[in-house]
Design an enzyme around this catalytic site. Structure first.
Site, short mmCIF file in Angstrom:
data_model
loop_
_atom_site.label_atom_id
_atom_site.label_comp_id
_atom_site.label_asym_id
_atom_site.label_seq_id
_atom_site.Cartn_x
_atom_site.Cartn_y
_atom_site.Cartn_z
N LYS A 21 12.04 58.90 40.66
CA LYS A 21 11.35 60.18 40.11
C LYS A 21 10.41 59.69 39.00
O LYS A 21 9.13 59.99 38.92
CB LYS A 21 12.06 61.29 40.14
CG LYS A 21 11.23 62.29 39.33
CD LYS A 21 12.03 63.95 39.07
CE LYS A 21 12.93 63.64 37.90
NZ LYS A 21 12.22 64.27 36.69
N ASN A 22 11.11 59.36 37.89
CA ASN A 22 10.53 59.11 36.68
C ASN A 22 9.66 57.92 36.73
O ASN A 22 8.97 57.61 35.65
CB ASN A 22 11.58 58.99 35.63
CG ASN A 22 12.20 60.82 35.29
OD1 ASN A 22 11.25 61.63 35.92
ND2 ASN A 22 13.31 60.72 34.80
N CYS A 116 11.75 70.95 32.67
CA CYS A 116 13.18 71.41 32.46
C CYS A 116 13.40 71.78 31.13
O CYS A 116 12.96 71.46 30.15
CB CYS A 116 14.19 70.09 32.69
SG CYS A 116 14.72 70.06 34.57
N ARG A 121 10.48 69.76 23.60
CA ARG A 121 10.21 68.48 24.00
C ARG A 121 8.72 68.27 23.37
O ARG A 121 7.69 68.48 24.01
CB ARG A 121 10.24 68.48 25.47
CG ARG A 121 11.84 68.52 25.94
CD ARG A 121 11.85 68.29 27.43
NE ARG A 121 11.60 67.01 27.99
CZ ARG A 121 11.59 66.95 29.42
NH1 ARG A 121 11.76 67.83 29.98
NH2 ARG A 121 11.47 65.79 29.65
N ASP A 306 20.24 61.75 31.38
CA ASP A 306 20.04 62.30 32.69
C ASP A 306 21.18 62.33 33.62
O ASP A 306 21.34 62.77 34.54
CB ASP A 306 18.86 61.69 33.52
CG ASP A 306 17.63 61.77 32.87
OD1 ASP A 306 17.54 62.53 31.79
OD2 ASP A 306 16.49 61.16 33.03
N ARG A 398 13.55 69.87 42.47
CA ARG A 398 12.51 69.17 41.72
C ARG A 398 12.35 68.06 41.80
O ARG A 398 11.46 66.90 41.81
CB ARG A 398 12.48 69.76 40.63
CG ARG A 398 11.60 70.99 40.16
CD ARG A 398 11.19 71.45 38.83
NE ARG A 398 10.92 70.50 38.08
CZ ARG A 398 10.74 70.33 36.83
NH1 ARG A 398 11.21 71.27 36.00
NH2 ARG A 398 10.09 69.46 36.25
#
Ligand code: EPZ
Length: 426
Positions: A21-22, A116, A121, A306, A398
């Site tokens: 994903k990232n 999230c 952030r 994570d 997500r």
């Protein structure tokens, strides 16, 4: 939709990890720099990818999902420089369009991003990087814009090795005049992947994976096909699932080198791990309890934030007491309130959690507070006695490509239930 999970004992079988994903989200955004269509493979089918595709389309790019799972991104039609506010507040990674738009069109304006709920952030380091390259930054009423007639290479020292800032500055610097050096850069594998993608487009970047990245600006970039790396966090989630529930799984499409921090910690708790070239085999005897182990999350190659929630789920069933220090996002413990509803003993004090292992957890009704916290609740439910129902699963969708379906392949009893239909029937 909710997930209904019946604690069903050890897992076994084989599961294949999707693309990261990232990495995928950043590479999709970086495609805005391309001179033609890019064919991207290994893009996971997750809600965040759909959101990024929406952001790109909103800017005027083509973002087409192919039947074979590839995504074609063609940025040649870009004609808007303000990403959709509605999508930007939904997903933090939308901020990654800033670097490419600034580099290519000299302007970008966006809403401050959402994402999230794991604590503050900020994006100050992204903006400081753009400013160092010569952009004029304006922040007002929740919006931020960056403008430059021409970017110039610069020396940029990041106060903390931010993944997103490293990537955004890397893309902004690709077309800048001269040399940019990013020091104290983040070293995550996803950054190497982005460097590789950009270099395939014709960029001249060296050093990703170390703390110093050097970008020699080029005049223009071309197009390419590219396959993103496997998702190390998804793989880590399956590895930890075996630690929690016991059993044995072969986890395919994994780069063991990316998992060294987790592998070493899982071994410390008594989990057996065999490292293959593109897979890992994870084994845990269901008759013995895990040993407690302490972790401190850090930027790569330290223990990944994570996987912190999933590891805490494992430690909640261990023998002994574990100290967990969250060193990246200090408020990333929201999910522990839900875990304690299952009988886990976790006390949180700022960035520290103390987990006292218990022999059993029990199923109950829970709400996933965020992506990885939600994954941790699923893992705990796999090992709990009785039935657990988890709402808020849009958080999980997500970032994971069909996590429930893949866990079912390992024998988990987990199903999606449409509660609106259930209520109507009742
Ligand atoms: C990326 O977030 C990931 N997201 C996160 O994954 C991951 O947890 C995080 O990196 C750390 O590995 C994506 O790649 C889309 P950071 P990012 O900038 O880039 C501070 C998941 O579950 N900071 O490296 O936002 C920040 O507050 C998600 O998949 C500043 O102070 O993380 C944090 O303490 C969640 N100023 C630290 O740096 C800035 O301008 C690291 O954040 C930027 C960051």
């Amino acid at each position: 939709m909710i997930l209904k999970i019946t604690g069903s004992g050890p897992l076994s079988g084989r599961v294949t990890v999707s693309g990261a994903k990232n990495a995928a989200l950043k590479i999709m955004a970086a495609s805005l720099l391309a001179g033609g269509p890019c064919r991207l493979t290994g893009i996971p089918q997750i809600a965040d990818v759909n959101t990024m595709a929406g952001v790109l389309r909103g800017l005027g790019a083509v973002a087409d999902f192919q039947q074979d799972g590839c995504v074609i991104i063609d940025p040649r039609g870009v004609n808007r420089l303000e990403p959709s506010e509605e999508l930007v507040i939904r997903m933090r990674a939308s901020i990654q369009v800033m670097g490419p738009l600034l580099a290519r069109f000299g302007y970008v304006k966006t809403r401050q991003p959402g994402g999230c709920n794991i604590g503050p952030r900020p994006i100050d380091l992204h903006l400081k990087g753009f400013a160092a390259l010569g952009a004029e930054i304006k922040e007002e009423c929740g919006y931020v814009s960056a403008k430059a007639s021409a970017l110039k290479g610069a020396e940029i020292l990041l106060d903390v090795p931010s993944v997103g800032a490293t990537e955004n500055i890397m893309t902004a610097a690709c077309l800048a005049e001269g040399t940019t050096v990013i020091r104290n850069a983040a070293r995550e594998p996803e950054i190497i992947d982005e460097q590789n993608f950009l270099n395939r487009l014709g960029a001249n970047i060296k050093g990703a994976g170390t703390d110093t990245i050097k970008i020699e600006g080029v005049k223009e970039l071309g197009a390419t096909d590219y396959t993103v790396i496997p998702d190390r966090i998804e793989a880590g989630t399956f590895m930890t699932a075996i630690a929690v529930a016991g059993g044995e799984a072969r986890i395919e499409n994994t780069i063991p080198e990316h998992q060294q921090a987790l592998i070493s910690k899982l071994r410390e708790t008594g989990v057996e791990i065999i490292e293959g070239d593109t897979y890992v085999i994870v084994r845990r005897c269901p008759k013995t309890r895990l040993r407690a182990s302490n972790i401190r999350t850090m930027p790569y190659p330290g223990f990944p934030t994570d996987v912190q929630p999933q590891f805490v789920a494992a430690m909640s069933l261990s023998e002994g007491t574990s100290e967990i220090i969250e060193g990246v996002f200090p408020l990333r413990f929201k999910y522990t309130e839900e875990l304690t509803k299952m009988g886990a003993k976790v006390t949180v004090d700022g960035k520290q959690a103390i987990v006292t292992g218990v022999p059993t957890l029990h199923g109950t009704t829970l709400e996933a507070p965020d992506l990885r916290g939600g994954a941790a609740l699923i893992l705990a439910a796999l090992a709990a006695e009785g039935v657990t129902e988890i709402s808020g699963i849009d958080h999980i969708d997500r970032g994971y490509e069909d996590l429930p379906g893949k866990l079912s392949l390992l024998g988990a009893s987990i199903e999606r239930i449409d509660v609106t239909k259930k209520r109507q029937a009742g």
